[in-house]
Design a protein around this motif. Structure first.
Motif, short mmCIF file in Angstrom:
data_model
loop_
_atom_site.label_atom_id
_atom_site.label_comp_id
_atom_site.label_asym_id
_atom_site.label_seq_id
_atom_site.Cartn_x
_atom_site.Cartn_y
_atom_site.Cartn_z
N UNK A 1 1.20 -1.20 0.24
CA UNK A 1 0.23 -0.15 -0.32
C UNK A 1 1.10 1.58 0.20
N UNK A 2 0.80 2.08 -0.79
CA UNK A 2 1.33 3.54 -1.02
C UNK A 2 2.18 3.72 -1.54
N UNK A 3 2.69 2.79 -2.00
CA UNK A 3 3.70 2.50 -3.55
C UNK A 3 3.26 2.63 -4.81
N UNK A 4 4.21 3.38 -5.51
CA UNK A 4 3.67 3.70 -7.03
C UNK A 4 4.56 4.40 -7.19
N UNK A 5 4.99 4.80 -8.65
CA UNK A 5 5.70 5.34 -9.95
C UNK A 5 4.94 6.03 -10.58
N UNK A 6 5.43 7.87 -10.64
CA UNK A 6 4.69 8.28 -11.27
C UNK A 6 5.48 8.90 -12.23
N UNK A 7 4.61 8.88 -13.74
CA UNK A 7 5.06 8.99 -14.52
C UNK A 7 4.26 10.73 -15.15
N UNK A 8 5.89 11.40 -15.69
CA UNK A 8 4.87 12.67 -16.16
C UNK A 8 4.46 12.83 -17.37
N UNK A 9 3.49 13.44 -17.68
CA UNK A 9 3.62 13.19 -19.42
C UNK A 9 2.93 15.19 -19.10
N UNK A 10 3.45 15.50 -20.97
CA UNK A 10 3.02 16.83 -21.13
C UNK A 10 3.02 17.13 -22.29
N UNK A 11 1.66 17.39 -22.90
CA UNK A 11 1.12 17.11 -25.00
C UNK A 11 1.37 15.95 -25.45
N UNK A 12 1.18 15.30 -24.36
CA UNK A 12 1.40 12.98 -25.28
C UNK A 12 0.37 12.61 -24.51
N UNK A 13 0.17 11.84 -25.02
CA UNK A 13 -1.40 11.12 -24.08
C UNK A 13 -1.25 9.68 -24.75
N UNK A 14 -0.98 8.26 -23.64
CA UNK A 14 -1.47 7.27 -23.90
C UNK A 14 -2.72 6.93 -24.81
N UNK A 15 -3.10 5.53 -25.03
CA UNK A 15 -4.21 5.07 -25.56
C UNK A 15 -4.48 3.89 -25.42
N UNK A 16 -5.32 3.96 -24.71
CA UNK A 16 -6.22 2.09 -23.91
C UNK A 16 -5.59 1.32 -24.97
N UNK A 17 -5.75 1.17 -25.96
CA UNK A 17 -6.36 0.40 -27.44
C UNK A 17 -4.75 0.17 -27.30
N UNK A 18 -3.67 0.60 -27.31
CA UNK A 18 -2.34 0.76 -26.65
C UNK A 18 -2.01 -0.78 -26.44
N UNK A 19 -1.92 0.08 -25.21
CA UNK A 19 -1.91 -1.02 -23.13
C UNK A 19 -2.44 -2.10 -23.53
N UNK A 20 -3.26 -2.18 -24.16
CA UNK A 20 -4.37 -3.62 -24.25
C UNK A 20 -3.15 -4.66 -25.54
N UNK A 21 -3.28 -4.37 -26.69
CA UNK A 21 -2.15 -5.16 -27.49
C UNK A 21 -1.21 -5.07 -27.01
N UNK A 22 -0.03 -4.42 -26.33
CA UNK A 22 0.90 -4.65 -25.55
C UNK A 22 0.67 -5.99 -24.86
N UNK A 23 -0.13 -6.34 -23.51
CA UNK A 23 -0.34 -6.66 -22.76
C UNK A 23 -0.96 -8.05 -23.20
N UNK A 24 -1.43 -8.05 -24.44
CA UNK A 24 -2.09 -9.18 -24.87
C UNK A 24 -0.41 -10.32 -25.42
N UNK A 25 0.19 -8.97 -25.96
CA UNK A 25 1.56 -9.60 -26.49
C UNK A 25 2.63 -10.28 -26.08
N UNK A 26 2.71 -9.08 -25.14
CA UNK A 26 4.09 -8.79 -24.26
C UNK A 26 4.28 -10.11 -23.02
N UNK A 27 3.04 -9.51 -22.24
CA UNK A 27 3.17 -9.68 -20.63
C UNK A 27 1.51 -10.61 -21.10
N UNK A 28 1.18 -11.17 -20.73
CA UNK A 28 -0.25 -12.14 -20.44
C UNK A 28 -0.41 -11.85 -19.28
#
Length: 660
Positions: free
Chosen positions: A246-273
């Motif tokens: 509990x309470x442990x987290x990594x924080x990622x800074x982003x500015x003017x660039x945005x992730x998309x969930x579809x890409x994360x899902x594809x990556x998880x499916x192919x490389x980290x089941x």
């Protein structure tokens, strides 16, 4: 102050002051030696006009900040790991009672009554309104008007002002003062969300096609594409634990660039089941920021950060610090500053923090809220709305040369305060070797009249952050062979050349924990280039780098041929934007184990790593060319392109678990 600036702007003039004789009891506090050609001097102004004055009070103990950080971060210190609270930090650096009373008494004795003087909540400055006549007497100066020919706006400023010698050490700065800073002018016309200009925020993401089919568990093709399995094999990282502390987290800074969930899902499916579909970061939206976005607007930087961090830290939480609303993110309102809005949001005291001649966000460099354009964030600037995570990772940076030194030093002080509170802060070292990003008038990204001087990065030069360079598994090599510094000519495989950033600061000296490593580097592996010493002697005697500067990076990790999904398609990506979240995620894993053992987070790790380089894999091959040179060479021990080396999770874990 805003209302007064607007009133002055309506006349398209600026107030400015000339030098006037001052009594022997006073000393020059600030003086501007050069006036940019964009400013046109006008007449003396009406002495009855009211000015919104602000006196920044000198903070206490800033000269002891390095010692404070060493006390809680060096492994030999009896206070290692005894991190400070936010209140302890505020109390330690607040202006002393002597400073407050000395400046207040000066103002009162000069005719500014006590009931006119407001003292900020953070104790950092006094504010009051005064006529030009009063201010001229107070500061022993004269005000004139200057007009900004580029924007038509106006701001108060002065060429020189004086304060009593008995008060000078208690005053950081006074405004309106010597600064000539014109407000930003909105640039209209864009409506579709686009990535903010990478030249001002992060190195352009390098993308190439995936040349072969890569199996997620196969490490025999890591010289072609780096998958999560390759990273685990390179750095002895086991599969993620089943439980997160509990309470442990990594924080990622982003500015003017945005992730998309579809890409994360594809990556998880192919490389980290082992990571469930739909897994996503926790969004801490700062000043109206929005994420995720549709796959057609996917950002290569954000997708890369999360496709690297999740496989290492899952099921530990990943926090997304997405910064700034759509207008600032897509360039409808132009700014060149960075990080202040983020620092405001995770430390409310920073919003009104005074240091190095500036209080709060810069009126020229930083976004201003409420945003006046349609669709913009209409709330006030967000201050202290989120907690900083144990580990903070940012792959965005620019060059020291491109930001005022006062702007950089103010942020560096904040990173020092975060380090005191036990936060690990990682930044990327850049992708252009010893050069900066190409930009007019520096087509090769280098400094000097002949574009040959090495161009150090910002905020990498700040000593209180851990800077990460990039390595590579070269063709024909395996994950069991030593890596080399990342260095790719144009077209192999990316369209533009790429080499890991590194060099020496023109602003900061080497911190204590790094001095021995740098001394050994110069003694045993002296670079074949002329050098200068100190920012004031930039380029002296044909020097190409500052021999007396803080060196970077501190460490490194793989940052080339990274397997990714971006925009719904597989590909390869590269850059220190990849190495940074890898190293930061490994430290997050170590924090998880320390917390499970009843200990605190590791905090600022650089002093420990410089004291124990044996827990890293030393990189001894490669270079980081730029500025028409081969750059620096990777050598035994620390070097200014791969730092101390890449992580060895098991050795690092054993070391940090052995510490209090």
């Amino acid at each position: 102050m805003v209302r007064l600036l607007a009133a002055l702007a309506s006349t398209a003039v600026i107030l400015l002051c000339d030098a006037s004789p001052a009594p022997s009891t006073h000393a020059v506090h600030e003086k501007r030696d050069v006036t940019h050609s964009r400013w046109m001097k006008r007449d003396r102004i009406d002495p009855t006009i009211k000015l919104p004055m602000r006196v920044g009070l000198s903070q206490s103990n800033l000269d002891r900040g390095m010692d404070y950080v060493m006390d809680v971060s060096h492994p030999a210190s009896p206070n290692y790991g005894k991190h400070w609270t936010a209140k302890q930090v505020a109390d330690a650096f607040a202006p002393s009672e002597e400073t407050v009373e000395s400046v207040r008494n000066w103002l009162v004795s000069s005719g500014i009554s006590r009931d006119r003087i407001a003292h900020s909540d953070n104790q950092g400055w006094f504010a009051f309104n005064a006529s030009v006549h009063e201010v001229e007497d107070l500061l022993q100066t004269q005000y004139h008007r200057y007009e900004d020919s580029e924007t038509g706006h106006s701001v108060p400023a002065c060429e020189v002002y004086h304060v009593p010698k008995t008060v000078q050490r208690h005053v950081d700065y006074i405004t309106p003062g010597v600064g000539l800073r014109a407000p930003n002018r909105p640039a209209h016309g864009k409506s579709k969300r686009m990535k903010r200009d990478g030249s001002a925020r992060h190195d352009p993401i390098k993308m190439a096609k995936m040349p072969v089919r890569v199996d997620y568990g196969n490490v025999s093709t890591c010289d072609v594409a780096i998958t999560p399995a390759c990273i685990r094999a390179l750095y002895n990282v086991p599969l993620p634990p089943k439980t997160a502390q509990p309470g442990n987290s990594i924080g990622i800074f982003e500015d003017g660039d945005f992730y998309t969930q579809e890409d994360l899902n594809l990556f998880f499916a192919n490389f980290t089941p082992y990571i469930p579909q739909g897994t996503h970061p926790t969004l801490d939206s700062i000043d109206g920021a929005v994420a995720p976005v549709p796959v057609t607007e996917a950002g290569g930087e954000s997708d890369l950060d999360f496709e690297l961090s999740f496989p290492i830290v899952y099921p530990t939480n990943v926090t997304l610090f997405q910064t700034d609303d759509i207008n600032y993110s897509n360039g409808n309102l132009s700014t060149v500053g960075i990080y202040n809005d983020w620092l405001d949001a995770i430390d409310g005291s920073y919003c009104n923090y005074t240091a190095f001649g500036e209080t709060g966000n810069d009126p020229v460099l930083d976004p201003t809220y409420p945003d006046p354009l349609p669709g913009g964030y209409k709330g006030q600037l967000e201050c202290g709305v989120y907690q900083p995570t144990n580990v903070l990772s940012a792959s965005y940076s620019s060059q020291e040369y491109d930001k005022p030194e006062y702007y950089q030093r103010r942020q560096c002080n904040e990173f020092m305060k975060l380090a005191l509170q036990g936060h690990s802060i990682f930044f990327s070292s850049g992708d252009t070797g010893v050069a900066g990003r190409p930009a007019n008038p520096r087509p090769n990204g280098c400094l000097g009249s002949d574009n040959t001087i090495f161009n150090p990065r910002y905020p990498d030069s700040c000593p209180y952050i851990t800077v990460v360079g990039a390595t590579k598994v070269y063709p024909g090599k395996t994950v069991f062979d030593p890596e080399s510094a990342a260095n790719d000519p144009a077209g192999q495989p990316y369209s533009s050349a790429y080499s890991t950033g590194g060099g020496f600061s023109n602003i900061y000296s080497p911190p204590p924990w790094q001095q021995s490593a740098i001394s050994t580097y110069f003694t045993d592996h002296n670079p074949p280039y002329p050098y200068y010493s100190g920012n004031d002697s930039l380029g002296a005697n044909g020097g190409l780098y500052n021999r007396s500067g803080r060196g970077y990076p501190d460490v490194s990790a793989n940052g080339d041929n990274i397997a990714v999904y971006v925009g719904g398609q597989p590909g390869l990506s590269g850059g220190t934007s990849a190495s940074t979240p890898i190293f930061a995620s490994i430290v997050t894993r170590i924090n998880n184990e320390r917390l499970a053992a009843g200990k605190g987070p590791v905090g600022f790790i650089s002093p420990v790593l410089y004291a124990h380089p044996e827990v890293l894999n030393d990189i001894k091959n490669g270079s980081n060319p730029g500025c028409n040179t081969d750059g620096f060479q990777a050598v035994e021990g620390w070097d200014p392109l791969t730092g101390l080396g890449t992580p060895n999770y098991e050795k690092m874990l054993d070391l940090f678990l052995s510490l209090p």
